[in-house]
Design a protein around this motif. Structure first.
Motif, PDB file in Angstrom:
ATOM      1  N   ARG A   8       0.820  -1.212   0.000  1.00  0.00           N
ATOM      2  CA  ARG A   8       0.000   0.000   0.000  1.00  0.00           C
ATOM      3  C   ARG A   8       0.853   1.260   0.000  1.00  0.00           C
ATOM      4  O   ARG A   8       0.400   2.327   0.412  1.00  0.00           O
ATOM      5  N   HIS A   9       2.110   1.124  -0.403  1.00  0.00           N
ATOM      6  CA  HIS A   9       2.968   2.303  -0.519  1.00  0.00           C
ATOM      7  C   HIS A   9       3.875   2.092  -1.732  1.00  0.00           C
ATOM      8  O   HIS A   9       4.406   0.995  -1.923  1.00  0.00           O
ATOM      9  N   PRO A  10       4.074   3.140  -2.533  1.00  0.00           N
ATOM     10  CA  PRO A  10       4.895   2.964  -3.747  1.00  0.00           C
ATOM     11  C   PRO A  10       6.307   2.469  -3.437  1.00  0.00           C
ATOM     12  O   PRO A  10       6.903   1.730  -4.226  1.00  0.00           O
ATOM     13  N   GLY A  27       7.062  17.792   2.707  1.00  0.00           N
ATOM     14  CA  GLY A  27       6.307  16.835   1.918  1.00  0.00           C
ATOM     15  C   GLY A  27       6.828  15.433   2.069  1.00  0.00           C
ATOM     16  O   GLY A  27       7.692  15.143   2.890  1.00  0.00           O
ATOM     17  N   CYS A  28       6.301  14.538   1.238  1.00  0.00           N
ATOM     18  CA  CYS A  28       6.635  13.118   1.311  1.00  0.00           C
ATOM     19  C   CYS A  28       8.111  12.902   1.000  1.00  0.00           C
ATOM     20  O   CYS A  28       8.622  13.395  -0.008  1.00  0.00           O
ATOM     21  N   ALA A  29       8.776  12.159   1.872  1.00  0.00           N
ATOM     22  CA  ALA A  29      10.208  11.944   1.701  1.00  0.00           C
ATOM     23  C   ALA A  29      10.507  11.168   0.435  1.00  0.00           C
ATOM     24  O   ALA A  29      11.583  11.288  -0.152  1.00  0.00           O
ATOM     25  N   PHE A  30       9.550  10.387  -0.018  1.00  0.00           N
ATOM     26  CA  PHE A  30       9.782   9.524  -1.173  1.00  0.00           C
ATOM     27  C   PHE A  30       9.450  10.224  -2.494  1.00  0.00           C
ATOM     28  O   PHE A  30       9.757   9.718  -3.565  1.00  0.00           O
ATOM     29  N   ALA A  31       8.868  11.391  -2.393  1.00  0.00           N
ATOM     30  CA  ALA A  31       8.388  12.080  -3.591  1.00  0.00           C
ATOM     31  C   ALA A  31       9.412  12.173  -4.727  1.00  0.00           C
ATOM     32  O   ALA A  31       9.067  11.915  -5.883  1.00  0.00           O
TER      33      ALA A  31
HETATM   34  S1  SF4 Z   1       5.025  10.978  -3.331  1.00  0.00           S
HETATM   35 FE1  SF4 Z   1       4.698  10.030  -1.389  1.00  0.00          FE
HETATM   36  S2  SF4 Z   1       2.620  10.468  -0.870  1.00  0.00           S
HETATM   37 FE2  SF4 Z   1       2.847  10.898  -3.013  1.00  0.00          FE
HETATM   38  S3  SF4 Z   1       2.261   9.054  -4.034  1.00  0.00           S
HETATM   39 FE3  SF4 Z   1       4.434   8.922  -3.798  1.00  0.00          FE
HETATM   40  S4  SF4 Z   1       4.665   7.903  -1.861  1.00  0.00           S
HETATM   41 FE4  SF4 Z   1       2.581   8.545  -1.939  1.00  0.00          FE
END
Ligand code: SF4
Lengths: 316, 638
Positions: free
Chosen positions: B556-558, B600-604
């Motif tokens: 449930r997470h990229p 923002g999202c660390a993985f962005a």
């Molecule tokens: S950037 Fe972060 S919050 Fe946005 S979709 Fe990718 S993982 Fe999810």
């Protein structure tokens, strides 16, 4: 094994080089070696005496023959005779050498006893006041020449406080306590600078060891900090410290010259100083030869010991 | 060289440089500064006490001490500088030639120069003095000879390491001759180490010069020299101790200043050596001020062994503060195995070390959050509140840890048995014999074939697998409630890895519910085999949590999906590792720098699904149903 043999061969080569150089030392100086040898007292020697000595020393032979004779004599343990008292040099050197070695050893033990715990303490308290004060003090001590330390020790403890004699020597067999009293100050004088060296090495080694994984394991087991530091840090840091201290033992052989002079310690070094003052060539050459041999041997022993303690060196 | 570097450099070498310059100035201006002729005797006033005419008094021949001190600087420094310069010129040339050409020229230059090293320096000096007689010329000659090897070796070493570098190659490609390359391209780049060597040499030269003069074999009286002054004053130290102390002071301060200058040079030349500690301490102070601890919410459920809430850990570096663990919350239940997964630098190991209180010191700090542990005797202990002695009772006894590299995690100088006995005795009052017997039983338990022999062996005598078994035996020695296994199989080869995993599973099955495991790994294959529940960490945060079956079925997470895609599928198992890896989808980009601020999202930056919204605010870790959590705004679309 290979390393062992190679290292021994190198040392043998060095010993040969030293021997040859000392032989040449007498011949590359401008002037007649016999005249030089005899001009000890500062008076020009009579021509007959010079001629006689030339003859006795075989200086009329071709250089190569003299060289072979020189090596043969050395092989028989003959270092020539002193001009001062006509005694074989080797006798005097052998008599005095143990005293010099004793002095060095005592200084090394003292230095280890002072430098190691303080170095470990400074490392554990890295960056804090304790560390800064100790490190600063060590770098200051490293800047004090050993004869200055010695002279000031004499001034304070012998002249002002009158706790100990200013210098001298009693054989161990005559009076063991007095012997130790005489040993204390010269040994301490040498160990002040040496302890600073040990301190620096111990601090660096402990800092390095503190970051090792097994220290984390030891802490994860729930051991007390004391036990962690003593058994898992200092114990491991000991090897490099002792090795480098061993390396310094060689250079100490030269450093005792000044201390023996200051404290009237009758070791080989003070013999050397006396001989240099009198320009007693055979004695100077004899002492330099023996001490240089010792220097090379000591370095060899340290290297081999190091190989023994650290298997990676042996197999390299 | 930028001006910023120059400034920092100057500040660092500031006072030693000033002191050395001052001493040099005194030496140069000696005739102007000295109130009297340094060798004019005044026997009537021998050992005269200080007065207006003679501020420091008079020596044993009635000579003015201050004037002799000032002129002594001139003598010491000129001998030292001259001999250091001569030694440097010869030594550098020898080192350059030996290092650059190698072979025969190396033999002829370096090895010949090295002969000097066969003799203890003082002895060689005395030998030469005997041959040539004392005096300034002899002194300079002797000192030059003694210091040549030092310069030759330093230069040689530096040449070897620079001669194949680009700028040298470039100069060579332009058709420059050897001399041009040596002096034009190589020499300027090794100036730093040579400068260090030069200042070292000057200091040693002063020490030797004064020593020889002190023996009466250096500078010839009546010329003023500090060594000679000490020699002279020694005879009268009882009547006039100051006459002895002044030259000692001058000598020591001079050597000390030069040594300090040398240390500063070295720091400047070698950026690794403590140059940047200032930044570290500033950052550490900032972190210490950050500490804030909120009380944990609610009670700990009875089946929970470890409850971590809002854990924040910072690692201080000279250049910044790393947010190693950033608001991490999770629980480990009785008998459960929780895997913490992530790339290196994701904070997974730091989480384990924070729980144990084993963060690197003084750089690592827990600045917030709560870690509660249910102990064997049924208490709930807040670990972040414990001091070191109390924590020590927890480590090994309640929570044990095994590490990645069993070779380095065991102390090489102690026997395996001793190290296990130590772990037992840290918490149990057992005598050596009993502890040894227990250690042997433990080793047998973890499947070591000859436990008695293993006890007496050193770590390097065991194979990697056996070492890890011994580590496990050690960790189990006090029957901990929780075992934190930090990449325990990463350093082992595949078959051994399987055996160790099987061992851990067997140990856990033996007494169901007695031991929980927190399994830190980057290897999803291991996770599938070991874990009940999985925490995925990224950039110091938990980004997803789920039980093992669902996470493999439907991430449930990229980031989790990216990790799963980069694992070799069973169908590829026959391929060689390398070719399999090449075909895998790897996640583009790299782990972010955790010392920098982020919004923002660390993985962005690496996320294929990122939207503008992702870069606005920190996505929260939300409950997505079925006991799962995800830190992705678009989790429902996955
Ligand atoms: S950037 Fe972060 S919050 Fe946005 S979709 Fe990718 S993982 Fe999810």
């Amino acid at each position: 094994m290979n390393y062992l043999i190679r290292r021994c061969l190198i040392s043998l080569g060095l010993i040969y080089v030293v021997t040859t150089l000392l032989f040449l030392a007498l011949h590359i100086v401008p002037g007649d070696p016999a005249e030089l040898l005899l001009s000890g007292g500062g008076v020009a020697p009579a021509p007959e005496t010079v001629a006689e000595l030339r003859d006795r020393l075989g200086l009329n032979d071709p250089l190569w023959k003299q060289y072979i004779d020189h090596l043969v004599r050395l092989a028989h343990g003959d270092l020539g005779t002193s001009f001062q008292d006509d005694h074989p040099v080797v006798e005097e050197v052998v008599r005095r050498l143990p005293r010099t070695l004793e002095l060095i050893l005592a200084a090394a033990v003292l230095a280890l006893a002072i430098g190691l715990p303080l170095g470990a303490l400074a490392a554990v308290r890295r960056g804090r006041a304790t560390d800064r004060i100790l490190s600063g003090f060590a770098s200051f001590n490293l800047s004090v020449p050993v004869f200055v330390t010695g002279t000031i020790l004499v001034l304070v403890f012998a002249q002002k406080l009158r706790w100990v004699p200013a210098g001298g020597y009693t054989p161990l067999a005559t009076d063991p306590l007095q012997h130790l009293v005489f040993l204390l100050m010269p040994a301490f004088a040498i160990s002040v600078g040496l302890a600073a060296v040990v301190f620096r090495m111990a601090r660096a080694a402990v800092l390095d060891t503190l970051e090792r994984d097994w220290v984390r394991t030891a802490r994860a087991k729930g051991l007390s900090p004391r036990r962690v530091v003593v058994r898992h840090v200092v114990r491991n840091a000991l090897t490099p410290v002792v090795t480098v201290l061993g390396l310094h033992m060689g250079s100490l052989l030269g450093g005792t010259v000044l201390v023996e002079y200051v404290f009237n310690w009758p070791g080989v070094s003070s013999l050397l100083v006396r001989a240099v003052e009198q320009r007693d060539y055979p004695e100077v050459l004899g002492v330099v030869l023996v001490v240089s041999f010792l220097f090379i041997l000591l370095n060899l022993v340290v290297d081999l010991l190091y190989a023994l303690l650290d298997p990676r060196v042996r197999h390299a | 060289m930028t001006s910023a570097f120059d400034l920092a450099f100057l500040r660092r070498i500031g006072w030693p440089l000033a002191a050395v310059c001052l001493i040099l100035l005194v030496a140069v201006l000696a005739p102007l500064l000295a109130p009297h002729d340094p060798i004019r005797m005044d026997v009537v006033n021998r050992l005269g006490t200080p007065n207006w005419l003679h501020p420091l008094g008079q020596d044993e021949y009635g000579r003015d001490i201050l004037s002799r001190l000032v002129y002594g600087a001139r003598v010491s420094l000129s001998v030292a500088l001259l001999s250091a310069t001569i030694a440097a010129c010869i030594g550098i040339v020898a080192g350059l030639i030996g290092g650059y050409f190698g072979g025969v020229s190396e033999l002829l230059t370096l090895r010949v120069v090295d002969i000097v090293l066969c003799f203890p320096p003082m002895l060689l000096a005395l030998l030469v003095v005997t041959m040539l007689g004392p005096g300034m010329e002899t002194l300079t000659l002797v000192l030059s000879i003694l210091f040549i090897p030092g310069f030759a070796r330093v230069t040689y070493g530096e040449v070897l390491s620079t001669k194949n570098q680009e700028y040298v190659e470039a100069t060579r490609a332009l058709g420059a001759g050897s001399a041009r390359i040596l002096f034009g391209a190589i020499l300027p780049n090794i100036v730093g180490p040579i400068l260090v060597q030069f200042s070292l040499t000057v200091a040693s030269a002063i020490v030797l010069e004064s020593g020889l003069s002190f023996l009466g074999l250096g500078v010839v009286p009546p010329a003023p020299s500090w060594g000679l002054m000490i020699r002279g004053a020694r005879g009268y130290m009882e009547q006039a101790p100051m006459g002895l102390l002044w030259p000692c002071l001058a000598l020591v301060l001079t050597i000390w200043s030069i040594n300090q200058l040398c240390d500063s040079f070295r720091d400047a030349v070698d950026p690794r050596s403590g140059g940047s500690t200032r930044g570290f301490w500033t950052n550490l102070r900032a972190v210490l001020g950050m500490s804030s601890r909120a009380a944990p919410s609610g009670a700990v459920a009875p089946e929970v062994v470890l409850a971590v809430e809002g854990l924040k850990t910072r690692i201080v570096t000279p250049t910044g503060v790393v947010r190693a663990v950033d608001d991490v919350s999770f629980q480990v239940r009785r008998g459960e195995t929780v895997a913490v997964v992530g790339e290196s630098g994701s904070g997974k190991s730091m989480t384990g070390l924070s729980i144990m209180g084993l963060l690197p010191q003084p750089a690592g700090r827990v600045i917030g959050g709560s870690v509660r542990l249910a102990t064997k005797d049924g208490r709930i202990v807040e670990l972040t509140d414990l001091d070191e002695p109390a924590l020590r009772k927890i480590r090994g006894e309640q929570v044990a840890m095994i590490f990645q590299e069993p070779m380095t995690s065991l102390n090489p100088v102690h026997k395996v048995g001793t190290q296990i006995v130590e772990a037992i005795q840290a918490h149990r009052a057992m005598d050596n014999a009993a502890a040894q017997a227990r250690a042997k039983a433990l080793l047998e338990h973890v499947g070591i074939p000859d436990p008695a022999r293993c006890l007496g062996e050193f770590p390097h005598q065991l194979s990697g697998g056996m070492r890890q078994r011994a580590m496990i035996a050690m960790a189990l020695s006090c029957e901990p409630k929780l075992l934190i296994a930090d990449e325990p199989t990463t350093a082992l080869d595949v078959t051994i890895q399987a055996q160790i995993l099987e061992l851990l599973r067997a140990l856990q099955r033996e007494h169901p519910g007695s031991m929980s495991v927190m399994f830190v790994t980057h290897n999803l294959g291991v996770v599938a085999e070991m874990a009940d529940r999985v925490l995925v960490m990224y950039a110091g945060q938990i980004v997803e949590e789920a039980d093992v079956a669902t996470i493999f079925a439907r991430p449930r997470h990229p980031y989790t999906r990216g990790l799963l895609d980069s694992v070799p599928k069973p169908s590829h198992a026959a391929d060689t590792d390398a070719s399999a890896r090449r075909r895998l989808a790897t996640i583009p980009g790299t782990v972010p720098n955790l010392a920098l601020d982020r919004v923002g999202c660390a993985f962005a930056p690496r996320c294929a699904m990122a939207l503008d919204a992702c870069r606005q605010g920190d996505p929260p870790l939300v409950d997505v149903g079925g006991g799962r959590r995800s830190r992705c705004l678009r989790w429902s679309e996955l």
